[in-house]
Design a protein around this motif. Structure first.
Motif, PDB file in Angstrom:
ATOM      1  N   PHE A 144      30.323  45.708  56.831  1.00  0.00           N
ATOM      2  CA  PHE A 144      30.051  46.868  55.986  1.00  0.00           C
ATOM      3  C   PHE A 144      28.852  47.641  56.518  1.00  0.00           C
ATOM      4  N   PHE A 145      28.757  48.887  56.049  1.00  0.00           N
ATOM      5  CA  PHE A 145      27.673  49.778  56.429  1.00  0.00           C
ATOM      6  C   PHE A 145      26.657  49.882  55.298  1.00  0.00           C
ATOM      7  N   ASN A 146      25.406  50.040  55.695  1.00  0.00           N
ATOM      8  CA  ASN A 146      24.336  50.259  54.731  1.00  0.00           C
ATOM      9  C   ASN A 146      23.602  51.548  55.062  1.00  0.00           C
ATOM     10  N   ILE A 155      20.061  42.322  40.816  1.00  0.00           N
ATOM     11  CA  ILE A 155      20.639  42.789  42.078  1.00  0.00           C
ATOM     12  C   ILE A 155      21.685  41.804  42.600  1.00  0.00           C
ATOM     13  N   VAL A 156      21.428  40.521  42.443  1.00  0.00           N
ATOM     14  CA  VAL A 156      22.418  39.515  42.854  1.00  0.00           C
ATOM     15  C   VAL A 156      23.692  39.658  42.030  1.00  0.00           C
ATOM     16  N   LYS A 157      23.561  39.883  40.734  1.00  0.00           N
ATOM     17  CA  LYS A 157      24.736  40.078  39.880  1.00  0.00           C
ATOM     18  C   LYS A 157      25.529  41.307  40.317  1.00  0.00           C
ATOM     19  N   ILE A 158      24.822  42.379  40.640  1.00  0.00           N
ATOM     20  CA  ILE A 158      25.501  43.592  41.095  1.00  0.00           C
ATOM     21  C   ILE A 158      26.262  43.314  42.390  1.00  0.00           C
ATOM     22  N   ALA A 159      25.616  42.590  43.319  1.00  0.00           N
ATOM     23  CA  ALA A 159      26.272  42.266  44.591  1.00  0.00           C
ATOM     24  C   ALA A 159      27.552  41.463  44.365  1.00  0.00           C
ATOM     25  N   LYS A 160      27.479  40.476  43.499  1.00  0.00           N
ATOM     26  CA  LYS A 160      28.654  39.658  43.204  1.00  0.00           C
ATOM     27  C   LYS A 160      29.773  40.518  42.607  1.00  0.00           C
ATOM     28  N   LEU A 194      36.825  46.574  46.538  1.00  0.00           N
ATOM     29  CA  LEU A 194      36.852  47.984  46.922  1.00  0.00           C
ATOM     30  C   LEU A 194      36.141  48.188  48.259  1.00  0.00           C
ATOM     31  N   PRO A 195      36.611  49.130  49.078  1.00  0.00           N
ATOM     32  CA  PRO A 195      35.855  49.471  50.293  1.00  0.00           C
ATOM     33  C   PRO A 195      34.579  50.206  49.889  1.00  0.00           C
ATOM     34  N   PHE A 196      33.449  49.817  50.438  1.00  0.00           N
ATOM     35  CA  PHE A 196      32.197  50.419  49.982  1.00  0.00           C
ATOM     36  C   PHE A 196      31.150  50.441  51.092  1.00  0.00           C
ATOM     37  N   ILE A 197      30.129  51.260  50.873  1.00  0.00           N
ATOM     38  CA  ILE A 197      28.894  51.167  51.639  1.00  0.00           C
ATOM     39  C   ILE A 197      27.792  50.830  50.642  1.00  0.00           C
ATOM     40  N   SER A 198      26.790  50.099  51.110  1.00  0.00           N
ATOM     41  CA  SER A 198      25.635  49.827  50.258  1.00  0.00           C
ATOM     42  C   SER A 198      24.579  50.896  50.533  1.00  0.00           C
ATOM     43  N   ALA A 211      21.218  40.869  49.377  1.00  0.00           N
ATOM     44  CA  ALA A 211      22.017  40.059  48.447  1.00  0.00           C
ATOM     45  C   ALA A 211      23.483  40.031  48.875  1.00  0.00           C
ATOM     46  N   LEU A 212      24.005  41.165  49.320  1.00  0.00           N
ATOM     47  CA  LEU A 212      25.394  41.223  49.782  1.00  0.00           C
ATOM     48  C   LEU A 212      25.613  40.332  50.998  1.00  0.00           C
TER      49      LEU A 212
END
Length: 436
Positions: free
Chosen positions: A77-79, A202-207, A214-218, A227-228
């Motif tokens: 993934f991209f950040n 933040i860990v909960k959001i990552a999970k 879904l395809p995503f960028i952070s 976390a991701l």
């Protein structure tokens, strides 16, 4: 796995990479994509566009170009790394990365950085409790920030639909976050902004993000991407690179203060050594086995381990009295204690399946005994952390080239052990660099 980080300046790329490095991942910051194949074994590569103070159009193009070039690589993934105080061309650069990737990509924006005092609640960023717009960033000469609302900052430049997931949902947990993400995406939202007040948020959001498939960028200043990556990386990959053993045989008042601060800061797994047992052969054997087995039975669940002859001031033994009771001279009693502590350290290192990536020793006699037991020839000194606390690499023996920090027992203030721990763990994380 591969992560591509695109930051608007070099410092930003380094910050994100340093968080990953502390978790045992191999990372690097580069100026460009030339000879990128050389870095195929890296876990993450950070690029910087120097675009914080330029026009939004130029910033968009800089991010678009580098993302386009990197998109053909084997990237998990991209950040898009953003400034922790939201300075610069945040919205334009998000658009630049998204437009260079497939149309179904979603931006997951988590701007909180709790460890640096920056949280987001109700879509408002607070810096150590102060609204962002009332901090010094309001007067930044090139990138002033005039509002605390994260969505407003993004919408100033982005052309994408923006949605917000607030603390109310975050507190409900991973399933609620996942559901809200899917609802927003189904309604056409392309950039989702999340509240966060703690690292646990933040860990909960990552999970939740990963659970959506879904395809995503952070999009974040570092903690969310960290976390991701931790969620996506096999546990064994990081654990084997970041474990450290602290062998502390010092008996002094200052060590108890240092231990208290170390425990409060890092929560290491600690085993108290009953050093008086080492003055008797049978008791010594049992105590060595007890401490060694205690550490090894918990090796998979922790990263930092301490074996210490003194945790509290009450742990200090009267060596004169103890040696007389054991019919030993004080010198011989001290030698037996050092040798036994060194034996525990040796047993842990030898039996831990290469999971101990670095060692800290306190006290010259303990250091000497431990190195001797490990058949080492000495230490190649690399750096001084503070006076009389040095970093180096072990020369020879069963832990050849292992990072080691040694410190005089009476040296430093209450923060010294924690400082040495931070230094050592960073070196362990980057131990794949030859000669580091």
């Amino acid at each position: 796995m591969k992560t591509i980080i695109v930051a608007d300046d070099l410092t930003g790329a380094n910050v994100s990479n340093s968080l990953l490095a502390k978790n045992g991942l191999r990372v690097g910051s580069l100026d460009g994509l030339d000879d990128i194949s050389v870095y195929s074994e890296f876990d993450a590569i950070g690029f910087h566009t120097d675009s914080r103070g330029i026009s939004k159009e130029d910033a968009y193009k800089a991010v678009y170009d580098i993302t386009s070039k990197a998109s053909g690589m084997d990237v998990k993934f991209f950040n898009k790394r953003i400034d922790s105080t939201l300075r610069g061309n945040v919205g334009a650069e998000i658009d630049g990365m998204m437009d260079a990737l497939p149309n179904d990509i979603i931006s997951m924006l988590v701007p909180g950085f709790p460890n640096s005092g920056k949280i987001v609640i109700g879509n408002y960023m607070l810096v150590n409790g102060t609204p962002l717009e009332n901090t010094d960033v309001r007067n930044d000469p090139t990138s002033p920030v005039l509002t605390s609302r994260v969505a407003a900052i993004v919408r100033q430049q982005s052309k994408k639909p923006v949605g917000v997931i607030t603390m109310e949902t975050i507190l409900e947990g991973v399933n609620a976050i996942e559901l809200n993400i899917k609802v927003l995406v189904n309604n056409g939202v392309k950039i989702i902004i999340f509240d966060s007040c703690t690292n646990e948020d933040i860990v909960k959001i990552a999970k939740a993000v990963l659970a959506t498939d879904l395809p995503f960028i952070s999009v974040d200043p570092g903690p969310f991407t960290n976390a991701l990556v931790k969620e996506l990386t096999p546990v064994e990959t990081t654990k084997s690179k970041q474990k450290a053993l602290f062998i502390i045989g010092t008996v002094s008042g200052i060590i108890t203060d240092q231990m208290a601060d170390f425990k409060a800061t890092y929560a290491p797994y600690t085993v108290k050594i009953n050093s008086e047992d080492f003055l008797y052969a049978d008791r010594a054997k049992n105590e060595i086995e007890r401490v060694t087995n205690d550490i090894l039975s918990n090796i998979e669940d922790h990263h930092l381990f301490v074996i210490a002859t003194m945790n509290e001031k009450s742990d200090k033994i009267d060596l004169d009295a103890a040696s007389k009771t054991a019919h030993l001279s004080v010198h011989d009693a001290s030698e037996k204690i050092c040798a036994s502590v060194a034996e525990i350290g040796y047993q842990i290192v030898q039996r831990s399946n290469n999971q101990i990536g670095g060692v800290y020793t306190s006290g010259g006699d303990i250091t000497k005994s431990f190195l001797k037991r490990c058949q080492a020839n000495g230490i190649e000194i690399k750096d001084e952390i503070i006076p009389l606390a040095v970093y180096g690499r072990v020369i020879g023996g069963i832990i050849d080239n292992t990072p080691i920090v040694t410190k005089g027992g009476l040296i430093g203030d209450k923060k010294t052990l924690s400082k040495c721990a931070a230094y050592l763990t960073t070196k362990i994380s980057n131990s794949f660099y030859k000669g580091e």
